[in-house]
Design a protein around this motif. Structure first.
Motif, PDB file in Angstrom:
ATOM      1  N   LEU A 156       0.787  -1.325  -0.118  1.00 45.72           N
ATOM      2  CA  LEU A 156       0.033  -0.056  -0.085  1.00 45.72           C
ATOM      3  C   LEU A 156       1.017   1.210  -0.130  1.00 45.72           C
ATOM      4  O   LEU A 156       0.585   2.139  -0.615  1.00 45.72           O
ATOM      5  CB  LEU A 156      -1.003   0.173   1.272  1.00 45.72           C
ATOM      6  N   GLY A 157       1.746   1.274   1.010  1.00 44.01           N
ATOM      7  CA  GLY A 157       2.648   2.616   0.921  1.00 44.01           C
ATOM      8  C   GLY A 157       3.311   2.850  -0.398  1.00 44.01           C
ATOM      9  O   GLY A 157       3.379   4.151  -0.938  1.00 44.01           O
ATOM     10  N   LEU A 158       3.911   1.892  -1.202  1.00 41.71           N
ATOM     11  CA  LEU A 158       4.463   1.956  -2.471  1.00 41.71           C
ATOM     12  C   LEU A 158       3.634   2.527  -3.378  1.00 41.71           C
ATOM     13  O   LEU A 158       3.851   3.250  -4.311  1.00 41.71           O
ATOM     14  CB  LEU A 158       5.372   0.865  -2.959  1.00 41.71           C
ATOM     15  N   MET A 159       2.355   1.587  -3.536  1.00 43.65           N
ATOM     16  CA  MET A 159       1.344   2.102  -4.096  1.00 43.65           C
ATOM     17  C   MET A 159       0.826   3.585  -4.215  1.00 43.65           C
ATOM     18  O   MET A 159       0.816   4.223  -5.178  1.00 43.65           O
ATOM     19  CB  MET A 159       0.027   1.015  -4.252  1.00 43.65           C
ATOM     20  N   GLN A 160       0.956   4.126  -3.034  1.00 40.43           N
ATOM     21  CA  GLN A 160       0.516   5.518  -2.608  1.00 40.43           C
ATOM     22  C   GLN A 160       1.425   6.190  -3.330  1.00 40.43           C
ATOM     23  O   GLN A 160       1.338   7.480  -3.819  1.00 40.43           O
ATOM     24  CB  GLN A 160       0.241   5.642  -1.215  1.00 40.43           C
ATOM     25  N   ALA A 161       2.782   6.000  -3.216  1.00 39.99           N
ATOM     26  CA  ALA A 161       3.906   6.573  -3.686  1.00 39.99           C
ATOM     27  C   ALA A 161       3.740   6.840  -5.036  1.00 39.99           C
ATOM     28  O   ALA A 161       4.156   8.039  -5.795  1.00 39.99           O
ATOM     29  CB  ALA A 161       5.206   6.117  -3.354  1.00 39.99           C
ATOM     30  N   HIS A 162       3.699   5.712  -5.945  1.00 38.39           N
ATOM     31  CA  HIS A 162       3.481   6.024  -7.424  1.00 38.39           C
ATOM     32  C   HIS A 162       2.177   6.690  -7.453  1.00 38.39           C
ATOM     33  O   HIS A 162       2.081   7.493  -8.638  1.00 38.39           O
ATOM     34  CB  HIS A 162       3.033   4.364  -7.804  1.00 38.39           C
ATOM     35  N   GLU A 189       2.926  -2.030  -8.404  1.00 40.59           N
ATOM     36  CA  GLU A 189       1.815  -2.488  -7.402  1.00 40.59           C
ATOM     37  C   GLU A 189       0.458  -2.610  -7.943  1.00 40.59           C
ATOM     38  O   GLU A 189      -0.241  -3.498  -7.808  1.00 40.59           O
ATOM     39  CB  GLU A 189       1.818  -1.628  -6.205  1.00 40.59           C
ATOM     40  N   CYS A 190       0.186  -1.671  -8.870  1.00 40.79           N
ATOM     41  CA  CYS A 190      -0.989  -1.453  -9.661  1.00 40.79           C
ATOM     42  C   CYS A 190      -1.151  -2.840 -10.525  1.00 40.79           C
ATOM     43  O   CYS A 190      -2.037  -3.520 -10.716  1.00 40.79           O
ATOM     44  CB  CYS A 190      -1.528  -0.412 -10.313  1.00 40.79           C
ATOM     45  N   ALA A 191       0.389  -3.145 -11.228  1.00 41.46           N
ATOM     46  CA  ALA A 191       0.150  -4.333 -12.098  1.00 41.46           C
ATOM     47  C   ALA A 191      -0.184  -5.574 -11.410  1.00 41.46           C
ATOM     48  O   ALA A 191      -0.697  -6.320 -12.026  1.00 41.46           O
ATOM     49  CB  ALA A 191       1.662  -4.180 -12.725  1.00 41.46           C
ATOM     50  N   LYS A 192      -0.028  -5.811 -10.172  1.00 40.17           N
ATOM     51  CA  LYS A 192      -0.328  -6.926  -9.633  1.00 40.17           C
ATOM     52  C   LYS A 192      -1.566  -7.103  -9.270  1.00 40.17           C
ATOM     53  O   LYS A 192      -2.409  -8.281  -9.028  1.00 40.17           O
ATOM     54  CB  LYS A 192       0.178  -7.091  -7.793  1.00 40.17           C
ATOM     55  N   LEU A 193      -2.626  -6.291  -9.598  1.00 43.57           N
ATOM     56  CA  LEU A 193      -3.771  -6.177  -9.770  1.00 43.57           C
ATOM     57  C   LEU A 193      -4.793  -5.721 -11.091  1.00 43.57           C
ATOM     58  O   LEU A 193      -5.811  -5.177 -11.216  1.00 43.57           O
ATOM     59  CB  LEU A 193      -4.739  -5.162  -8.702  1.00 43.57           C
ATOM     60  N   ASP A 194      -3.773  -6.035 -11.965  1.00 43.53           N
ATOM     61  CA  ASP A 194      -4.043  -5.761 -13.591  1.00 43.53           C
ATOM     62  C   ASP A 194      -4.559  -4.432 -13.936  1.00 43.53           C
ATOM     63  O   ASP A 194      -5.151  -4.393 -14.815  1.00 43.53           O
ATOM     64  CB  ASP A 194      -5.452  -7.002 -13.852  1.00 43.53           C
ATOM     65  N   GLY A 195      -3.732  -3.487 -13.071  1.00 39.77           N
ATOM     66  CA  GLY A 195      -4.120  -2.150 -13.430  1.00 39.77           C
ATOM     67  C   GLY A 195      -3.021  -1.319 -14.118  1.00 39.77           C
ATOM     68  O   GLY A 195      -1.820  -1.990 -14.023  1.00 39.77           O
ATOM     69  N   GLY A 196      -3.238  -0.323 -14.761  1.00 41.95           N
ATOM     70  CA  GLY A 196      -2.277   0.398 -15.557  1.00 41.95           C
ATOM     71  C   GLY A 196      -2.329   1.929 -15.546  1.00 41.95           C
ATOM     72  O   GLY A 196      -3.454   2.357 -14.697  1.00 41.95           O
ATOM     73  N   MET A 197      -1.912   2.692 -16.172  1.00 41.66           N
ATOM     74  CA  MET A 197      -1.899   4.037 -16.278  1.00 41.66           C
ATOM     75  C   MET A 197      -3.363   4.620 -16.362  1.00 41.66           C
ATOM     76  O   MET A 197      -3.905   5.576 -15.771  1.00 41.66           O
ATOM     77  CB  MET A 197      -1.156   4.731 -17.175  1.00 41.66           C
ATOM     78  N   TYR A 255       1.917   9.899  -9.972  1.00 40.34           N
ATOM     79  CA  TYR A 255       0.714   9.990 -11.199  1.00 40.34           C
ATOM     80  C   TYR A 255       0.093  11.282 -10.855  1.00 40.34           C
ATOM     81  O   TYR A 255       0.002  12.151 -12.017  1.00 40.34           O
ATOM     82  CB  TYR A 255      -0.229   8.855 -10.953  1.00 40.34           C
ATOM     83  N   ILE A 256      -0.566  11.783 -10.097  1.00 42.08           N
ATOM     84  CA  ILE A 256      -1.297  12.966  -9.658  1.00 42.08           C
ATOM     85  C   ILE A 256      -0.389  14.047  -9.962  1.00 42.08           C
ATOM     86  O   ILE A 256      -0.935  15.102 -10.617  1.00 42.08           O
ATOM     87  CB  ILE A 256      -1.795  12.750  -8.273  1.00 42.08           C
ATOM     88  N   ALA A 257       0.781  14.057  -9.466  1.00 39.55           N
ATOM     89  CA  ALA A 257       1.620  15.396  -9.588  1.00 39.55           C
ATOM     90  C   ALA A 257       1.996  15.652 -11.265  1.00 39.55           C
ATOM     91  O   ALA A 257       1.992  16.732 -11.532  1.00 39.55           O
ATOM     92  CB  ALA A 257       3.049  15.061  -8.924  1.00 39.55           C
ATOM     93  N   THR A 258       1.910  14.411 -12.035  1.00 43.63           N
ATOM     94  CA  THR A 258       2.097  14.457 -13.358  1.00 43.63           C
ATOM     95  C   THR A 258       1.066  15.199 -14.118  1.00 43.63           C
ATOM     96  O   THR A 258       1.170  15.835 -15.103  1.00 43.63           O
ATOM     97  CB  THR A 258       2.534  13.295 -13.984  1.00 43.63           C
ATOM     98  N   LEU A 259      -0.083  14.548 -13.588  1.00 45.48           N
ATOM     99  CA  LEU A 259      -1.494  15.130 -14.391  1.00 45.48           C
ATOM    100  C   LEU A 259      -1.386  16.582 -14.114  1.00 45.48           C
ATOM    101  O   LEU A 259      -1.632  17.334 -14.927  1.00 45.48           O
ATOM    102  CB  LEU A 259      -2.619  14.500 -13.875  1.00 45.48           C
ATOM    103  N   ARG A 260      -1.119  17.043 -12.859  1.00 44.79           N
ATOM    104  CA  ARG A 260      -1.052  18.421 -12.276  1.00 44.79           C
ATOM    105  C   ARG A 260      -0.208  19.427 -13.113  1.00 44.79           C
ATOM    106  O   ARG A 260      -0.464  20.698 -13.313  1.00 44.79           O
ATOM    107  CB  ARG A 260      -1.065  18.465 -10.923  1.00 44.79           C
ATOM    108  N   GLU A 261       0.780  18.579 -13.741  1.00 45.89           N
ATOM    109  CA  GLU A 261       1.812  19.440 -14.087  1.00 45.89           C
ATOM    110  C   GLU A 261       1.474  19.915 -15.535  1.00 45.89           C
ATOM    111  O   GLU A 261       1.978  21.014 -16.220  1.00 45.89           O
ATOM    112  CB  GLU A 261       3.187  18.488 -14.511  1.00 45.89           C
ATOM    113  N   THR A 262       0.429  19.445 -15.998  1.00 48.31           N
ATOM    114  CA  THR A 262      -0.048  19.821 -17.502  1.00 48.31           C
ATOM    115  C   THR A 262      -1.080  21.029 -17.213  1.00 48.31           C
ATOM    116  O   THR A 262      -1.536  21.653 -18.091  1.00 48.31           O
ATOM    117  CB  THR A 262      -0.853  18.775 -18.318  1.00 48.31           C
ATOM    118  N   GLY A 263      -1.389  21.374 -16.031  1.00 45.02           N
ATOM    119  CA  GLY A 263      -2.279  22.584 -15.660  1.00 45.02           C
ATOM    120  C   GLY A 263      -3.737  22.042 -15.172  1.00 45.02           C
ATOM    121  O   GLY A 263      -4.399  23.014 -15.009  1.00 45.02           O
ATOM    122  N   ALA A 264      -4.048  20.680 -15.475  1.00 48.72           N
ATOM    123  CA  ALA A 264      -5.256  20.313 -15.310  1.00 48.72           C
ATOM    124  C   ALA A 264      -5.647  20.330 -13.762  1.00 48.72           C
ATOM    125  O   ALA A 264      -4.787  20.367 -12.799  1.00 48.72           O
ATOM    126  CB  ALA A 264      -5.312  18.819 -15.670  1.00 48.72           C
TER     127      ALA A 264
END
Length: 263
Positions: free
Chosen positions: A33-39, A245-253, A43-52
């Motif tokens: 969970l800790g590593l997933m939260q860091a990832h 960590e998301c990949a362990k649950l079949d999750g992606g970007m 992810y959120i910081a990168t989305l915000r980098e675009t101004g969204a």
């Protein structure tokens, strides 16, 4: 830049402690969970980098897979449509998302048929059409109901097929711009992307197929250098995000956000 890759808003949800009970096709380990939260933070910081504007919803412990918000709705410029997930344990997630979309959209519709199942991970929206992959989570009744709802919004829907053994259609493909799709060869071999420019995923890097184009950036999972180099050579601005960590649950970007520009 087209409406299909330019967004003013994204909705995400923090992973819950119950994520360790999340669905998975094959057990390749328990998510940290800790590593997933860091990832997730990266992810959120990168989305915000675009101004969204990025809305981060609180965790839902009752729904282990609720971090994967994309499956709960289809967000188009003209309105949002609440999905009906094909996994019984995930049905409540769509209802949890509905009020947040109603606060942002003037029109919010819903998949309601008791035999209809559709998950957002099976839907690829391009400039010219909406591709919906029939899969273990999205059935013919769900696709037919979605077609009836999207037609008045001005969208043409085309049913395609997710490869056997692949969870979602977008597990194996991504839209990079109005004309370009990143795809595994096992998916593109079906001919479903005829008329689009294709960038093939190199053999052994199939898990890199689920990326997202978000405004000027392409977010892709870390650890796939051949795919990264192909995208860089094609002129895309890449951000690599940890996804172990998301990949362990079949999750992606794409699974981790709803991306939209509400009218």
């Amino acid at each position: 830049m087209s409406f299909s890759t330019h967004f003013t808003h994204a909705i995400t949800r923090r992973p819950a402690a119950s994520i360790t009970k999340g669905l998975r096709a094959v057990d390749i380990g328990t998510p940290d969970l800790g590593l997933m939260q860091a990832h997730h933070d990266a992810y959120i910081a990168t989305l915000r980098e675009t101004g969204a504007t990025v809305i981060e919803l609180p965790p839902l412990d009752a729904y282990p897979d609720s971090v994967f918000v994309e499956d709960t709705a289809l967000c188009l410029p003209q309105g949002a449509i609440i999905m009906r997930p094909g996994a019984p344990s995930r049905l409540g997630e769509a209802a949890e998302m509905a009020p947040h979309l109603r606060a942002l959209y003037g029109q919010v519709l819903e998949i309601t048929g008791p035999e209809s199942f559709v998950e957002g991970g099976d839907i690829l929206v391009t400039e010219r059409e909406i591709l919906v992959g029939r899969s273990a989570r999205t059935n013919a009744a769900g696709i037919a109901e979605l077609a009836r709802l999207t037609a008045p919004l001005g969208h043409k829907l085309r049913e395609v097929h997710t490869p056997p053994g692949v969870l979602h259609f977008k597990t194996d493909c991504s839209l990079l711009d109005a004309e370009t799709v990143l795809s595994t060869t096992r998916l593109s071999a079906s001919g479903c992307f005829q008329g689009y420019r294709l960038i093939d995923i190199p053999d052994s890097e199939e898990a890199a197929a689920n990326t997202i184009r978000f405004n000027d950036l392409v977010l892709m999972p870390q650890g796939f250098p051949k795919t990264r180099d192909r995208l860089l050579a094609a002129g895309y601005d890449i951000r690599e995000i940890g996804n172990s960590e998301c990949a362990k649950l079949d999750g992606g970007m794409s699974c981790l956000s709803l991306r939209f520009t509400p009218k």
